[in-house]
Design an enzyme around this catalytic site. Structure first.
Site, mmCIF file in Angstrom:
data_model
loop_
_atom_site.group_PDB
_atom_site.id
_atom_site.type_symbol
_atom_site.label_atom_id
_atom_site.label_comp_id
_atom_site.label_asym_id
_atom_site.label_seq_id
_atom_site.Cartn_x
_atom_site.Cartn_y
_atom_site.Cartn_z
ATOM 1 C CB CYS A 110 2.606 -0.527 15.768
ATOM 2 S SG CYS A 110 4.404 -0.508 15.844
ATOM 3 C CB CYS A 136 -29.829 13.260 -2.261
ATOM 4 S SG CYS A 136 -28.788 12.986 -3.708
#
Length: 285
Positions: A110, A136
């Site tokens: 909503c 990494c």
């Protein structure tokens, strides 16, 4: 990019910053059903596709799905409802509800009309996101930041099952998450294909569940797509690499929640002045 967010009008601030609610049946997108994409009013990043919008009769725009990795869920201040915000800039969108049986997905976002802008189908969207994992995340982020058209990056965790994981949990290898980088880019200056090709040029995509000295599923090579077009582009580039007799361990997965990593990981090499130890750019294409 967060330093250059759209300047909001008072009525927009009331909802987007103050977490207010516009009056029902007054928003411009309540009874609006044109084809296109709804983007965040504050940062411009995509939130919802028109095919997921439906008429719930509640007085506010309703959607039964979001664009992957675009919406964040938080416990509302009332302690009962679930607030939804833009996953990137934190703009208040509205609330999400389950169990109403209004669509087959049984979910309703909503959303306040004032929290969004609409981009008609066929017209370009100014900003978009891409999510990559290639070892990494310090090194991956560092090299993406050098790319023209990249306006922001964030390192984090995605692709696993643990909610709100910590770095220590991810490093233990039990969360299923990969160290990843969210790349926010200006579509007028670069595109998803360029970014994906760069991704393959800054890490060793032939390694499985590792990158250099870093070993574990959290260091896997993966592309997390947010729409069909991104998936098709990623798969096309992988096919090109395989046709050149490259072994490609990179997986292509639909994006899910992107959990932003701890602050000390963001812009790590810029903060420390160090250089990546297992990432560098090489010619592949």
């Amino acid at each position: 990019m967060k330093d250059n967010l759209k300047k909001l009008k008072p009525e927009e601030k009331f909802v987007i910053i103050g977490k207010g609610t516009e009056k029902p049946f007054t928003g411009k997108y309540d009874k609006f059903f044109e084809k296109g994409t709804y983007v965040c009013k504050q940062c411009g990043l995509p939130l919802y596709k028109s095919e997921n919008k439906f008429n719930s009769g509640c007085g506010w725009p309703s959607f039964d799905d979001e664009i992957p990795a675009s919406v964040k869920r938080n416990v509302d201040d009332d302690g009962k409802r679930t607030e939804i915000t833009c996953a990137y800039c934190g703009a208040h969108l509205g609330h999400v509800f389950h169990g109403e049986h209004l669509t087959n997905k049984n979910i309703r976002h909503c959303v306040n009309s004032i929290s969004m802008d609409f981009i008609p189908e066929g017209k370009p969207i100014k900003y978009n996101r891409a999510i990559f994992a290639g070892g990494c995340f310090w090194g991956v982020e560092h090299l993406f930041k050098e790319k023209e058209g990249v306006v922001d990056t964030r390192v984090g965790y995605t692709g696993g099952r643990t909610k709100n994981p910590t770095y220590e949990q991810v490093c233990m290898g039990f969360t299923g998450h990969a160290e990843a980088v969210e790349v926010i880019y200006d579509t007028e200056k670069t595109n998803y294909e360029e970014l994906t090709k760069l991704f393959f040029e800054i890490h060793d995509f032939t390694q499985k569940n590792r990158q250099g000295p870093d070993i574990g599923k959290q260091y896997r090579s993966a592309i997390f797509y947010t729409d069909v077009e991104q998936k098709q582009i990623a798969e096309k580039i992988i096919k090109e690499l395989e046709e050149k007799d490259n072994k490609v361990e990179t997986k292509v997965e639909e994006a899910s929640t992107f959990y932003v990593a701890e602050k000390y990981h963001q812009d790590y090499y810029k903060k420390t002045g160090k250089q990546p130890y297992c990432h560098y750019k090489r010619k592949v294409f």
